[in-house]
Design an enzyme around this catalytic site. Structure first.
Site, PDB file in Angstrom:
ATOM      1  N   TYR A  65      -5.286   6.782   5.700  1.00 20.82           N
ATOM      2  CA  TYR A  65      -5.991   5.393   5.756  1.00 20.82           C
ATOM      3  C   TYR A  65      -7.662   5.210   6.067  1.00 20.82           C
ATOM      4  O   TYR A  65      -8.614   4.863   5.426  1.00 20.82           O
ATOM      5  CB  TYR A  65      -5.124   4.510   6.269  1.00 20.82           C
ATOM      6  CG  TYR A  65      -5.574   2.988   6.476  1.00 20.82           C
ATOM      7  CD1 TYR A  65      -6.003   2.381   5.045  1.00 20.82           C
ATOM      8  CD2 TYR A  65      -5.800   2.472   7.624  1.00 20.82           C
ATOM      9  CE1 TYR A  65      -6.212   0.863   5.365  1.00 20.82           C
ATOM     10  CE2 TYR A  65      -6.221   0.986   7.848  1.00 20.82           C
ATOM     11  CZ  TYR A  65      -6.343   0.183   6.480  1.00 20.82           C
ATOM     12  OH  TYR A  65      -6.800  -0.871   6.798  1.00 20.82           O
ATOM     13  N   SER A 119     -12.262  -2.043   8.151  1.00 25.43           N
ATOM     14  CA  SER A 119     -11.204  -1.923   9.283  1.00 25.43           C
ATOM     15  C   SER A 119     -12.057  -1.488  10.497  1.00 25.43           C
ATOM     16  O   SER A 119     -12.909  -0.581  10.309  1.00 25.43           O
ATOM     17  CB  SER A 119     -10.080  -1.336   9.088  1.00 25.43           C
ATOM     18  OG  SER A 119      -9.419  -0.986  10.005  1.00 25.43           O
TER      19      SER A 119
HETATM   20  N1  LIG Z   1      -3.266  -6.174   8.396  1.00 22.49           N
HETATM   21  C1  LIG Z   1      -4.193  -5.435   9.168  1.00 22.49           C
HETATM   22  O1  LIG Z   1      -4.115  -5.213  10.540  1.00 22.49           O
HETATM   23  C2  LIG Z   1      -5.567  -5.217   8.670  1.00 22.49           C
HETATM   24  C3  LIG Z   1      -6.667  -4.503   9.383  1.00 22.49           C
HETATM   25  C4  LIG Z   1      -7.831  -4.148   9.132  1.00 22.49           C
HETATM   26  C5  LIG Z   1      -8.151  -4.210   7.689  1.00 22.49           C
HETATM   27  N2  LIG Z   1      -7.150  -4.599   6.861  1.00 22.49           N
HETATM   28  C6  LIG Z   1      -7.467  -4.526   5.516  1.00 22.49           C
HETATM   29  O2  LIG Z   1      -7.302  -5.866   4.939  1.00 22.49           O
HETATM   30  C7  LIG Z   1      -6.999  -5.869   3.694  1.00 22.49           C
HETATM   31  C8  LIG Z   1      -5.954  -6.809   3.276  1.00 22.49           C
HETATM   32  O3  LIG Z   1      -4.979  -6.207   3.640  1.00 22.49           O
HETATM   33  P1  LIG Z   1      -3.584  -7.256   4.461  1.00 22.49           P
HETATM   34  O4  LIG Z   1      -3.343  -7.080   5.736  1.00 22.49           O
HETATM   35  O5  LIG Z   1      -3.811  -8.796   3.814  1.00 22.49           O
HETATM   36  O6  LIG Z   1      -2.428  -6.659   3.605  1.00 22.49           O
HETATM   37  P2  LIG Z   1      -1.211  -7.178   2.696  1.00 22.49           P
HETATM   38  O7  LIG Z   1      -0.669  -8.595   3.373  1.00 22.49           O
HETATM   39  O8  LIG Z   1      -0.528  -6.100   2.546  1.00 22.49           O
HETATM   40  O9  LIG Z   1      -1.852  -7.614   1.455  1.00 22.49           O
HETATM   41  C9  LIG Z   1      -2.501  -6.823   0.613  1.00 22.49           C
HETATM   42  C10 LIG Z   1      -2.886  -7.478  -0.571  1.00 22.49           C
HETATM   43  O10 LIG Z   1      -3.490  -6.366  -1.700  1.00 22.49           O
HETATM   44  C11 LIG Z   1      -3.022  -6.764  -2.988  1.00 22.49           C
HETATM   45  N3  LIG Z   1      -2.732  -5.204  -3.595  1.00 22.49           N
HETATM   46  C12 LIG Z   1      -2.492  -4.105  -3.085  1.00 22.49           C
HETATM   47  N4  LIG Z   1      -2.391  -3.095  -3.781  1.00 22.49           N
HETATM   48  C13 LIG Z   1      -3.303  -3.650  -4.961  1.00 22.49           C
HETATM   49  C14 LIG Z   1      -3.732  -3.159  -6.085  1.00 22.49           C
HETATM   50  N5  LIG Z   1      -3.431  -1.793  -6.454  1.00 22.49           N
HETATM   51  N6  LIG Z   1      -4.320  -3.964  -6.948  1.00 22.49           N
HETATM   52  C15 LIG Z   1      -4.499  -5.391  -6.566  1.00 22.49           C
HETATM   53  N7  LIG Z   1      -4.350  -5.737  -5.683  1.00 22.49           N
HETATM   54  C16 LIG Z   1      -3.504  -4.808  -4.613  1.00 22.49           C
HETATM   55  C17 LIG Z   1      -1.539  -7.199  -2.519  1.00 22.49           C
HETATM   56  O11 LIG Z   1      -1.145  -7.852  -3.669  1.00 22.49           O
HETATM   57  P3  LIG Z   1      -0.043  -7.288  -4.640  1.00 22.49           P
HETATM   58  O12 LIG Z   1       0.911  -6.580  -3.947  1.00 22.49           O
HETATM   59  O13 LIG Z   1       0.365  -8.383  -5.283  1.00 22.49           O
HETATM   60  O14 LIG Z   1      -1.030  -6.460  -5.513  1.00 22.49           O
HETATM   61  C18 LIG Z   1      -1.929  -7.918  -1.324  1.00 22.49           C
HETATM   62  O15 LIG Z   1      -2.417  -9.272  -2.077  1.00 22.49           O
HETATM   63  C19 LIG Z   1      -6.810  -4.480   3.307  1.00 22.49           C
HETATM   64  O16 LIG Z   1      -8.107  -3.690   2.834  1.00 22.49           O
HETATM   65  C20 LIG Z   1      -6.474  -3.658   4.634  1.00 22.49           C
HETATM   66  O17 LIG Z   1      -7.137  -2.275   4.546  1.00 22.49           O
HETATM   67  C21 LIG Z   1      -5.819  -5.158   7.109  1.00 22.49           C
END
Ligand SMILES: NC(=O)c1ccc[n+]([C@@H]2O[C@H](COP(=O)([O-])OP(=O)(O)OC[C@H]3O[C@@H](n4cnc5c(N)ncnc54)[C@H](OP(=O)(O)O)[C@@H]3O)[C@@H](O)[C@H]2O)c1
Length: 294
Positions: free
Chosen positions: A169, A156
């Site tokens: 985080y 991130s």
């Molecule tokens: N959205 C943002 O603004 C943003 C910005 C920078 C970086 N990121 C990074 O991008 C990545 C994806 O985030 P996102 O925004 O797509 O969030 P999201 O929509 O909440 O998706 C998170 C994903 O991770 C899975 N997950 C969560 N806990 C898990 C576990 N213990 N084991 C296996 N899978 C797990 C969830 O599926 P289940 O719940 O089915 O397990 C889901 O598929 C993360 O690493 C986050 O830190 C996000």
């Protein structure tokens, strides 16, 4: 936007990904689902992992329908010991290879550092850091045997500078960045690329799925605490696939994100001033939300 463009030594050599086997954690929705879609479009064979079996199956069916992709679903909780390892083993035994690993599963944790519940924080480290490391450690021997591969760690922009009221985080992403930098150098001789992707705010369910670690502040769950609007997850997916093909070192999605990181590195004093302002702003937002709730 990118830094450190170089010739790929991993799977991306020549830019062709068709037929490659990619494992994506957190592939049931959000950024992980978008990366899976972009890889399917390239003709990759996919192993999708997350906890929710139903969402995984829906995502897999969609990819089969839209791209004729070969997709394996592996319900996995990366925070549970042995599950990341099992994911890699199942993928190798099903497809006979693991060419690309995308460590994307992640969650946030909100709260001031002096108030964070350490149990909650440990759990978030298990998902964001140790889960990714365990998958990398399982995948690298397979990639070595194959003569190369690519590991992608989804970090991130807050892996580059602290996020007020998101210090826990931030710490998980700093840890991931640190380990990634070392691993990239170590894996070079094995022909394994390590790409770090640093998205800024992206429109997903991320904040709803994050932990709230401040007593009495449960209302924060699901709120958006950002100063800007997020980008579409599809853009992160497409950019990630380009980075894999090119074997890039570190990738930002928007010029704004890149400039923010440059600003943080070049002007630490000004950054600190800005962080104090942002902290005040976010605290006010949280207090208003709490007042509206009561
Ligand atoms: N959205 C943002 O603004 C943003 C910005 C920078 C970086 N990121 C990074 O991008 C990545 C994806 O985030 P996102 O925004 O797509 O969030 P999201 O929509 O909440 O998706 C998170 C994903 O991770 C899975 N997950 C969560 N806990 C898990 C576990 N213990 N084991 C296996 N899978 C797990 C969830 O599926 P289940 O719940 O089915 O397990 C889901 O598929 C993360 O690493 C986050 O830190 C996000």
């Amino acid at each position: 936007m990118t830094t450190g463009k170089r010739r790929s030594s991993g799977v991306g050599r020549g830019g062709a990904l068709a037929g490659k086997v990619a494992v994506i954690t957190g592939a049931s929705k959000g950024i992980g689902a978008a990366i899976a879609e972009s890889l399917a479009e390239e003709g990759c064979r996919l192993a999708l992992a997350a906890r929710s079996t139903e969402l995984l199956e829906e995502a897999a069916d969609q990819l089969r329908r839209d791209f004729g992709a070969e997709v394996l679903t592996v319900p996995t909780d990366v925070s549970e010991e042995g599950q990341a390892q099992a994911l890699i083993e199942k993928t190798e035994s099903h497809f006979g290879a693991v060419d690309i690993l995308v460590n994307n599963a992640g969650m946030g944790i909100y709260g001031a550092v002096d108030e964070l519940d350490l149990g909650d924080l440990r759990h978030v480290f298990e998902v964001n850091f140790f889960g990714a490391l365990a998958a990398l450690q399982a995948a690298v021997p397979v990639m070595r045997r194959q003569g190369g591969g690519t590991v992608v760690n989804i970090s991130s922009i807050v892996g580059k500078f602290p996020q007020p009221l998101g210090g826990g985080y931030t710490a998980t992403k700093f840890a991931l960045q640190g380990a990634s930098g070392a691993a990239r150098a170590e894996l070079k001789r094995d022909n394994i690329d390590l790409v770090v992707v640093c998205p800024g705010l992206t429109e997903t369910e991320f904040s709803q799925n994050s932990r709230i670690s401040v007593p009495g502040a449960e209302h924060r769950q699901g709120e958006r605490h950002a100063l800007t609007r997020g980008v579409d997850a599809g853009r992160v997916g497409r950019r990630t696939v380009t980075a894999i093909k090119r074997g890039e070192r570190e990738v930002y999605i928007t010029l704004f994100d890149r400039l923010l990181v440059c600003f943080a590195v070049l002007f630490p004093g000004l950054l600190q001033w800005l962080l104090i302002y942002v902290t005040r702003y976010r605290r006010r937002r949280f207090e208003q939300a709490a007042a509206e709730e009561n």
